[in-house]
Design a protein around this motif. Structure first.
Motif, PDB file in Angstrom:
ATOM      1  N   LYS A 258      31.205  51.558  -5.824  1.00 50.62           N
ATOM      2  CA  LYS A 258      30.746  50.355  -4.933  1.00 50.62           C
ATOM      3  C   LYS A 258      31.711  49.093  -5.122  1.00 50.62           C
ATOM      4  O   LYS A 258      31.524  48.260  -4.380  1.00 50.62           O
ATOM      5  N   LEU A 259      31.854  48.974  -6.239  1.00 54.75           N
ATOM      6  CA  LEU A 259      32.901  47.684  -6.551  1.00 54.75           C
ATOM      7  C   LEU A 259      32.176  46.457  -6.242  1.00 54.75           C
ATOM      8  O   LEU A 259      32.604  45.629  -5.872  1.00 54.75           O
TER       9      LEU A 259
ATOM     10  N   TRP B  12      25.233  48.789   0.710  1.00 47.93           N
ATOM     11  CA  TRP B  12      24.158  48.201   1.461  1.00 47.93           C
ATOM     12  C   TRP B  12      23.428  49.499   2.089  1.00 47.93           C
ATOM     13  O   TRP B  12      23.913  50.565   2.269  1.00 47.93           O
ATOM     14  N   ASP B  13      21.928  49.308   2.232  1.00 43.80           N
ATOM     15  CA  ASP B  13      21.164  50.406   2.858  1.00 43.80           C
ATOM     16  C   ASP B  13      20.040  49.541   3.384  1.00 43.80           C
ATOM     17  O   ASP B  13      19.140  48.809   2.715  1.00 43.80           O
ATOM     18  N   TYR B  14      20.067  49.685   4.780  1.00 44.56           N
ATOM     19  CA  TYR B  14      18.868  49.166   5.512  1.00 44.56           C
ATOM     20  C   TYR B  14      17.785  49.840   5.846  1.00 44.56           C
ATOM     21  O   TYR B  14      16.897  49.769   6.768  1.00 44.56           O
TER      22      TYR B  14
ATOM     23  N   GLY C 149      20.321  53.437   8.484  1.00 45.04           N
ATOM     24  CA  GLY C 149      20.426  52.633   7.285  1.00 45.04           C
ATOM     25  C   GLY C 149      21.617  51.606   7.037  1.00 45.04           C
ATOM     26  O   GLY C 149      21.715  50.968   6.053  1.00 45.04           O
ATOM     27  N   LEU C 150      22.446  51.718   8.148  1.00 45.46           N
ATOM     28  CA  LEU C 150      23.919  51.046   8.172  1.00 45.46           C
ATOM     29  C   LEU C 150      23.818  49.714   8.834  1.00 45.46           C
ATOM     30  O   LEU C 150      24.471  48.772   8.586  1.00 45.46           O
ATOM     31  N   ILE C 151      22.973  49.664  10.069  1.00 45.86           N
ATOM     32  CA  ILE C 151      22.806  48.291  10.702  1.00 45.86           C
ATOM     33  C   ILE C 151      21.218  48.063  10.954  1.00 45.86           C
ATOM     34  O   ILE C 151      20.761  49.237  11.133  1.00 45.86           O
ATOM     35  N   THR C 152      21.069  46.910  11.247  1.00 51.78           N
ATOM     36  CA  THR C 152      19.772  46.582  11.512  1.00 51.78           C
ATOM     37  C   THR C 152      19.537  45.462  12.587  1.00 51.78           C
ATOM     38  O   THR C 152      20.595  44.392  12.153  1.00 51.78           O
ATOM     39  N   LEU C 153      18.700  45.481  13.495  1.00 50.71           N
ATOM     40  CA  LEU C 153      18.529  44.283  14.455  1.00 50.71           C
ATOM     41  C   LEU C 153      17.922  42.995  13.672  1.00 50.71           C
ATOM     42  O   LEU C 153      18.069  41.698  14.198  1.00 50.71           O
ATOM     43  N   LEU C 154      17.260  43.117  12.595  1.00 48.74           N
ATOM     44  CA  LEU C 154      16.758  41.936  11.641  1.00 48.74           C
ATOM     45  C   LEU C 154      17.959  41.109  11.297  1.00 48.74           C
ATOM     46  O   LEU C 154      17.586  39.814  11.026  1.00 48.74           O
ATOM     47  N   TYR C 155      19.111  41.394  11.422  1.00 50.19           N
ATOM     48  CA  TYR C 155      20.192  40.519  10.915  1.00 50.19           C
ATOM     49  C   TYR C 155      20.864  39.863  12.195  1.00 50.19           C
ATOM     50  O   TYR C 155      22.083  39.123  11.798  1.00 50.19           O
ATOM     51  N   LEU C 156      20.330  40.220  13.363  1.00 54.39           N
ATOM     52  CA  LEU C 156      21.072  39.642  14.304  1.00 54.39           C
ATOM     53  C   LEU C 156      21.099  38.264  14.438  1.00 54.39           C
ATOM     54  O   LEU C 156      22.103  37.594  14.662  1.00 54.39           O
TER      55      LEU C 156
END
Length: 354
Positions: free
Chosen positions: A75-76, A291-293, A302-309
């Motif tokens: 993951k570096l 990252w894991d949503y 688990g790769l994208i989420t609307l909460l971060y819009l």
């Protein structure tokens, strides 16, 4: 008769030469005016911004490499903090003043580059490390850390400061005019930032964004007063390439087609989510996705989420601001056009030449 004809021909030639000079005078004056306007060093706030962002990048790079050597983690993940960002900005601003004193070592460049500057750099880094620990006991520095600091000092004195000396800033020109000037065939002596430099800038800015976000998240969710943040080396490639493409979209849609902000914004958001999903899907195949949503609502795989819009909207709007700032920066092949040693505009150079 022959002498009169030669004299008349000579007079007409002189008149023709004078007319050509008169016609070329406004053009030359305009070019000299543009050159005079470009002879501005980067503003102080911009240099501090770059120093802090560059320092965060080095923190993330060194800590992630240390993690790879100890844990073999693909993951570096690397670490930094807003506090370290501020300290890097201030210390490298001080190192800029130290670098300007190289004129006092004329005839002895080896002493400056190999002894004086590295000694000051290492001393400041040790001071930052002890302040950061906030303990009464002095923090010892290992031999490996001294070697790393010395190599970084050589990098700053030989590469970094010299590279900044080639950058100039347009303070008043319209961004649309600057964009059109870059698209023409007849460029002025100064040119826009190369594509790889813009990519590096956006990659480093991605590190800064994630460190700031994760530090605030740790402060609110975990009550972590140290403001420690983290990111991944993979984020450099992801943010650098994504912002580079979004900037191209901004130039084309805004300057080319005249689209407004709210008309461009949905295209930005769709591209960002697609880019994040593709990168996450690829990294997950190698267990390198940092990252894991899955624990968030409105997520997809688990790769994208609307909460971060809301965050992506803010970053998209800020991206346009950064692109306008980068449009005002020009590269020149002559670092003496801007006085990198005394921090002032070398305006007298042009007047002396005239």
């Amino acid at each position: 008769m022959a002498s009169r004809w030669r004299e008349g021909h000579r007079i007409r030639s002189r008149e023709h030469a004078v007319s050509l000079k008169t016609a070329a005078a406004p053009r030359q004056q305009e070019q000299s005016g543009d050159a005079g306007e470009s002879l501005r060093e980067l503003p102080r706030w911009m240099r501090l911004y770059l120093y802090g962002m560059h320092g965060v990048t080095l923190d993330v790079l060194l800590s992630s490499l240390q993690g790879v050597l100890t844990n073999r983690d693909p993951k570096l993940v690397g670490f930094s903090s807003p506090y370290l960002c501020i300290m890097h900005a201030l210390t490298h601003f001080a190192l800029e003043k130290i670098y300007s004193q190289k004129k006092c070592f004329r005839g002895r460049p080896v002493v400056f580059y190999l002894v004086f500057y590295p000694s000051v750099y290492i001393g400041l880094q040790i001071l930052i490390g002890n302040i950061n620990t906030l303990t009464e006991q002095v923090r010892l520095v290992s031999g490996t850390q001294l070697v790393v600091h010395y190599i970084l000092a050589l990098y700053f004195s030989q590469v970094f400061h010299g590279g900044l000396a080639h950058l100039q800033y347009h303070p008043t020109s319209r961004c649309a005019d600057l964009w059109r000037s870059l698209g023409g065939l007849d460029h002025p002596p100064s040119r826009g930032l190369p594509s790889f430099v813009r990519f590096l800038f956006f990659g480093m800015h991605g590190f800064l964004d994630e460190v700031l976000f994760t530090s605030l998240f740790n402060l609110v969710e975990k009550s972590d007063g140290t403001l420690g943040g983290h990111t991944s080396l993979w984020s450099f490639l992801m943010y650098g390439s994504c912002s580079f493409v979004v900037e191209k979209l901004y130039f084309h849609l805004h300057f080319g087609r005249g689209w407004g902000t709210w008309r461009r914004l949905p295209i930005y958001i769709c591209f960002i989510y697609t880019w994040e999903f593709c990168w996450g899907l690829m990294l997950r195949q190698f267990d390198a996705c940092s990252w894991d949503y899955s624990h968030y609502s409105y997520n997809f795989m688990g790769l994208i989420t609307l909460l971060y819009l809301p965050g992506w909207v803010i970053l998209s709007l800020y991206q346009d601001v950064l692109s306008n700032v980068l449009l005002r920066i020009r590269c020149t092949e002559d670092p003496d056009c801007v006085s990198g040693e005394n921090g002032e505009v070398n305006g007298q150079l042009e007047s002396k030449k005239e």
